[in-house]
Design a protein around this motif. Structure first.
Motif, mmCIF file in Angstrom:
data_model
loop_
_atom_site.group_PDB
_atom_site.id
_atom_site.type_symbol
_atom_site.label_atom_id
_atom_site.label_comp_id
_atom_site.label_asym_id
_atom_site.label_seq_id
_atom_site.Cartn_x
_atom_site.Cartn_y
_atom_site.Cartn_z
ATOM 1 N N ASN A 8 47.525 41.121 34.927
ATOM 2 C CA ASN A 8 46.258 40.695 35.504
ATOM 3 C C ASN A 8 46.071 39.188 35.283
ATOM 4 O O ASN A 8 46.065 38.725 34.144
ATOM 5 C CB ASN A 8 45.126 41.496 34.825
ATOM 6 C CG ASN A 8 43.756 41.116 35.341
ATOM 7 O OD1 ASN A 8 43.626 40.565 36.443
ATOM 8 N ND2 ASN A 8 42.748 41.395 34.538
ATOM 9 N N LYS A 9 45.978 38.427 36.380
ATOM 10 C CA LYS A 9 45.798 36.970 36.336
ATOM 11 C C LYS A 9 46.917 36.248 35.565
ATOM 12 O O LYS A 9 46.690 35.203 34.960
ATOM 13 C CB LYS A 9 44.435 36.615 35.723
ATOM 14 C CG LYS A 9 43.265 37.169 36.515
ATOM 15 C CD LYS A 9 41.941 36.755 35.931
ATOM 16 C CE LYS A 9 40.788 37.184 36.798
ATOM 17 N NZ LYS A 9 40.783 38.634 37.111
ATOM 18 N N GLY A 31 43.014 32.002 35.247
ATOM 19 C CA GLY A 31 41.595 32.206 35.015
ATOM 20 C C GLY A 31 40.803 31.271 35.922
ATOM 21 O O GLY A 31 41.355 30.694 36.864
ATOM 22 N N TYR A 144 36.050 34.294 34.005
ATOM 23 C CA TYR A 144 36.146 35.711 34.406
ATOM 24 C C TYR A 144 36.102 36.642 33.194
ATOM 25 O O TYR A 144 36.742 37.699 33.173
ATOM 26 C CB TYR A 144 37.440 35.997 35.191
ATOM 27 C CG TYR A 144 37.682 35.128 36.396
ATOM 28 C CD1 TYR A 144 36.722 35.022 37.405
ATOM 29 C CD2 TYR A 144 38.873 34.411 36.533
ATOM 30 C CE1 TYR A 144 36.954 34.215 38.520
ATOM 31 C CE2 TYR A 144 39.105 33.620 37.647
ATOM 32 C CZ TYR A 144 38.141 33.525 38.630
ATOM 33 O OH TYR A 144 38.375 32.737 39.718
ATOM 34 N N GLY A 146 37.508 36.171 30.312
ATOM 35 C CA GLY A 146 38.753 36.125 29.522
ATOM 36 C C GLY A 146 38.738 35.039 28.456
ATOM 37 O O GLY A 146 37.971 34.080 28.531
ATOM 38 N N LYS A 147 39.585 35.242 27.469
ATOM 39 C CA LYS A 147 39.644 34.335 26.323
ATOM 40 C C LYS A 147 41.099 34.113 25.930
ATOM 41 O O LYS A 147 41.928 35.018 26.076
ATOM 42 C CB LYS A 147 38.938 35.015 25.136
ATOM 43 C CG LYS A 147 37.887 34.155 24.476
ATOM 44 C CD LYS A 147 37.034 34.937 23.492
ATOM 45 C CE LYS A 147 37.784 35.502 22.312
ATOM 46 N NZ LYS A 147 36.922 35.919 21.203
ATOM 47 N N GLU A 165 46.120 36.321 25.008
ATOM 48 C CA GLU A 165 45.212 36.287 26.177
ATOM 49 C C GLU A 165 44.561 37.650 26.344
ATOM 50 O O GLU A 165 45.207 38.682 26.168
ATOM 51 C CB GLU A 165 45.960 35.819 27.442
ATOM 52 C CG GLU A 165 47.172 36.620 27.866
ATOM 53 C CD GLU A 165 46.866 37.880 28.629
ATOM 54 O OE1 GLU A 165 45.803 37.956 29.248
ATOM 55 O OE2 GLU A 165 47.696 38.810 28.588
ATOM 56 N N SER A 166 43.275 37.634 26.680
ATOM 57 C CA SER A 166 42.516 38.889 26.651
ATOM 58 C C SER A 166 42.510 39.628 27.997
ATOM 59 O O SER A 166 42.013 40.738 28.082
ATOM 60 C CB SER A 166 41.078 38.622 26.217
ATOM 61 O OG SER A 166 40.408 37.902 27.233
ATOM 62 N N PHE A 167 43.081 39.038 29.063
ATOM 63 C CA PHE A 167 43.113 39.772 30.340
ATOM 64 C C PHE A 167 44.020 41.000 30.240
ATOM 65 O O PHE A 167 43.794 42.016 30.875
ATOM 66 C CB PHE A 167 43.601 38.868 31.478
ATOM 67 C CG PHE A 167 42.631 37.787 31.862
ATOM 68 C CD1 PHE A 167 41.311 38.087 32.176
ATOM 69 C CD2 PHE A 167 43.035 36.456 31.913
ATOM 70 C CE1 PHE A 167 40.417 37.085 32.540
ATOM 71 C CE2 PHE A 167 42.147 35.451 32.277
ATOM 72 C CZ PHE A 167 40.837 35.768 32.581
ATOM 73 N N ASN A 168 45.097 40.856 29.456
ATOM 74 C CA ASN A 168 46.051 41.969 29.310
ATOM 75 C C ASN A 168 46.343 42.286 27.849
ATOM 76 O O ASN A 168 47.195 43.116 27.548
ATOM 77 C CB ASN A 168 47.389 41.614 29.972
ATOM 78 C CG ASN A 168 47.241 41.105 31.397
ATOM 79 O OD1 ASN A 168 47.184 41.891 32.327
ATOM 80 N ND2 ASN A 168 47.169 39.789 31.581
ATOM 81 N N ASP A 169 45.698 41.577 26.922
ATOM 82 C CA ASP A 169 45.972 41.706 25.488
ATOM 83 C C ASP A 169 47.443 41.443 25.158
ATOM 84 O O ASP A 169 48.094 42.210 24.434
ATOM 85 C CB ASP A 169 45.574 43.098 24.959
ATOM 86 C CG ASP A 169 44.076 43.296 25.021
ATOM 87 O OD1 ASP A 169 43.348 42.292 24.850
ATOM 88 O OD2 ASP A 169 43.637 44.438 25.258
#
Ligand SMILES: [Zn+2]
Length: 308
Positions: A8-9, A31, A144, A146-147, A165-169
């Protein structure tokens, strides 16, 4: 196409450094403000820029380039890259920062350690200090929701950072979690001198505690089962260290210690022909990384209390 969507992203750019596939990659987190992870080496900057064009990302929109560490294959190209990214700043460990401002010493030592490989990577260009962000822990807002978390994971180098990255951990470990060979789905130690086993193991514990779902290796690509792989890598480092310590006590040569590692490490056993025939990995994995353990073992042997 040099780019590939891997989450994701999240995109990977195959840098194809020196004509080698599956050797070095950079990542783009798309992002609200796109984020680059790893500049790659100087010689691969044109390829990275063409990857951004492929994804239709404007160069002006890149605000951050996060470097896991300043070795030539990860951060060597940052100076050259910034010339095309007018708004970008570089996130780097404070111990790596001086080498980006003045890369001469890093270049000279890389030429000694890496030989012909440093010429494949190319000479780094200097970066003005005002474009560098020194950091060991912290986070960035990716938009979005995310972090990107920054955490210090030294051991491979005294200036290695990892990014979560927190979009996909997923985690970008740089070289803190070894080299991933997608051809075999295995990890091999990345431990050139000066290597510090205990420090590397505690960095791996730190990464495990973040419970990542994926690892994004700069060498090379995405691997799942992240926590299990990190645990296995710890065991593998310990095995290499035990063999090196025993070899040093018995006064064995680098070749003898290396051959025993190849015999006793199931992973090495499986991939040895591939690695021996690889122009770069034959030197980095079978010489420099074994030497890292030998020097570590010697220092421990000569100075068991670690008082030096
Ligand atoms: Zn590397």
């Amino acid at each position: 196409m040099h780019t590939k969507k891997i989450g994701n992203k999240l995109f990977m750019v195959e840098l194809g450094t020196g004509g080698f596939e599956n050797l070095i990659c950079s990542y783009i987190i798309a992002g609200e403000k796109p984020f680059l992870v790893e500049s790659g080496p100087t010689s691969s900057v044109p390829r990275l820029l063409s990857g951004l064009k492929e994804l239709k990302i404007d160069f002006e929109d890149i605000h951050y380039v996060a470097l896991t560490h300043v070795h030539l294959d990860h951060g060597g190209g940052a100076g050259t890259l910034l010339k095309s990214l007018p708004n970008a700043k570089v996130i780097v460990h404070p111990r790596g920062l001086p080498h980006l401002v003045d890369p001469e010493r890093l270049w000279a030592s890389s030429q000694i350690v890496l030989g012909f490989i440093s010429d494949i990577f190319g000479k780094p260009e200097s970066i003005p200090k005002k474009r560098l962000i020194p950091m060991t822990e912290g986070f960035f807002d990716l938009g979005y929701g995310g972090k990107l978390n920054v955490t210090e994971t030294i051991g491979h180098a005294s200036h290695n950072l990892s990014f979560l990255e927190s979009f996909n951990d997923g985690i970008f470990p740089g070289d803190a979690a070894g080299t991933y060979l997608p051809e075999f789905d295995v990890i091999v130690p990345t431990t050139p001198p000066p290597f510090h086993l205990e420090v590397a193991l505690s960095s791996l514990d730190k990464l495990i505690s973040l419970k990542p779902k994926a690892l994004y290796f700069s060498h090379f690509g995405k691997a799942s089962d992240a926590v299990q792989r990190l645990r296995d890598y710890k065991v593998q480092l310990q095995l290499w260290a035990n063999i090196a310590e025993d070899g040093v006590k018995k006064n064995q040569s680098l070749e003898q210690i290396r051959d025993r590692i190849i015999r006793e490490d199931k992973v090495m056993n499986r991939i040895v022909d591939f690695v021996k025939n690889h122009r770069i990995y034959s030197k980095t994995m079978l010489e420099n990384c074994v030497l890292g353990f030998i020097e570590y073992a010697k220092q421990k042997w000569e100075n068991p209390k670690g008082t030096a």
